[in-house]
Design an enzyme around this catalytic site. Structure first.
Site, PDB file in Angstrom:
ATOM      1  N   LYS A   1      -3.293  11.400 -14.386  1.00  0.00           N
ATOM      2  CA  LYS A   1      -4.378  10.516 -13.970  1.00  0.00           C
ATOM      3  C   LYS A   1      -5.080   9.880 -15.168  1.00  0.00           C
ATOM      4  CE  LYS A   1      -3.868  10.921  -9.520  1.00  0.00           C
ATOM      5  NZ  LYS A   1      -3.445   9.756  -8.700  1.00  0.00           N
TER       6      LYS A   1
ATOM      7  N   ILE B   1       0.854  -1.188   0.000  1.00  0.00           N
ATOM      8  CA  ILE B   1       0.000   0.000   0.000  1.00  0.00           C
ATOM      9  C   ILE B   1       0.888   1.234   0.000  1.00  0.00           C
ATOM     10  CG2 ILE B   1      -1.791   1.290   1.223  1.00  0.00           C
ATOM     11  CD1 ILE B   1      -2.747  -1.340   2.435  1.00  0.00           C
TER      12      ILE B   1
ATOM     13  N   TYR C   1      -1.542  17.241 -13.556  1.00  0.00           N
ATOM     14  CA  TYR C   1      -2.295  16.266 -12.761  1.00  0.00           C
ATOM     15  C   TYR C   1      -3.306  15.538 -13.635  1.00  0.00           C
ATOM     16  CZ  TYR C   1      -4.983  14.395  -8.826  1.00  0.00           C
ATOM     17  OH  TYR C   1      -5.624  13.569  -7.937  1.00  0.00           O
TER      18      TYR C   1
END
Length: 257
Positions: A155, A11, A151
């Site tokens: 993404k 994680i 950004y």
């Protein structure tokens, strides 16, 4: 016995926000967790017997491989899930005001690092003939009117990588999905950014959309890190078998506009 009993999970971004919530719930459900972050995790994780931690910058070349090697050393050769949660925001810069530094930072952390981590875990998952990868994208992966160009591009790229990995390895019982959160309380994605440097002109073009979404929060409708975490852990678990290549918004219908 928890629903993730004996799962071995990597994680990233586990020291705060969605990553911390995901690691905490995973441990509560019986998983063994290798956490990764550039900052130290809270004592609640460090003291847990099933939690190991790698402190490092995922944008540096050796880090993804070092993370996977540390997981294998800590928990044996099996890796059941990879949750790519770590991310950084931009300054909402348009392409005409974008700095090289901001572009390179967003691409390195939000896209290159998750891809390299997937590259490192896939051979292990192929050998064991199972595995689940969950990438945290964003509402900005589905729209051009949420954030800056760096950004947004990072993404969108992560969504493309998710779909490619899902298709390529579907016959080997390896799944890859992504979630696209909207605004989430208690996250630190703006950590290290000076908000006074945001591209105010670009922000102005998105103000009506942001204001409409923020009205939910004024009415007490909040998305918490734990809400995202539970969705991530559902996707990484056997309870979601058959869900592969999915791109799932978690944004109280923000993605409908």
């Amino acid at each position: 016995m928890g629903s993730l009993h004996d799962y071995v999970l990597i994680i990233t971004g586990s020291a705060s926000g969605i990553g911390l919530a995901t690691a905490t719930i995973a441990l509560d459900e019986g998983a063994r967790v290798l956490g990764v972050d550039i900052s130290s995790p809270p004592r609640s994780l460090i003291d847990h017997s099933n939690f190991k931690f790698v402190e490092g910058n995922l944008s540096l070349e050796p880090t993804p491989r070092r993370v996977v090697e540390a997981c294998v050393k800590a928990f044996g050769g099996r890796i059941d899930g990879l949750l790519n949660i770590a991310g950084v925001m931009d300054l909402n810069q348009s392409v005409d005001s974008l700095s090289d530094t901001m572009w390179e930072s967003c691409i390195a952390i939000n896209l290159t690092a998750p891809v390299k981590l997937m590259r490192e875990v896939i051979p292990i998952m192929r050998q064991q003939k199972s595995g689940s990868i969950v990438n945290v994208a964003s509402k900005a992966a589905l729209s051009g009117a949420v954030s800056g160009v760096a950004y947004t591009a990072s993404k969108h790229g992560l969504v493309g990588a998710t779909k490619n990995v899902a298709w390529r390895f579907k016959q080997e019982n390896i799944r890859c999905n992504a979630v696209c959160p909207g605004a989430v309380d208690g996250t630190s994605i703006h950590r290290g950014l000076e908000t006074s440097q945001f591209d105010s002109e670009a922000l102005g073009t998105m103000s009506l959309i942001h204001e409409a979404h923020m009205r939910d929060r004024e009415r007490g409708i909040h998305i918490q890190p734990e809400d995202i975490a539970r969705s991530l852990l559902f996707l990484v678990s056997s309870r979601s078998n058959g869900i592969n290549g999915a791109i799932i918004p978690i944004d109280n219908a923000w993605s409908t506009i």
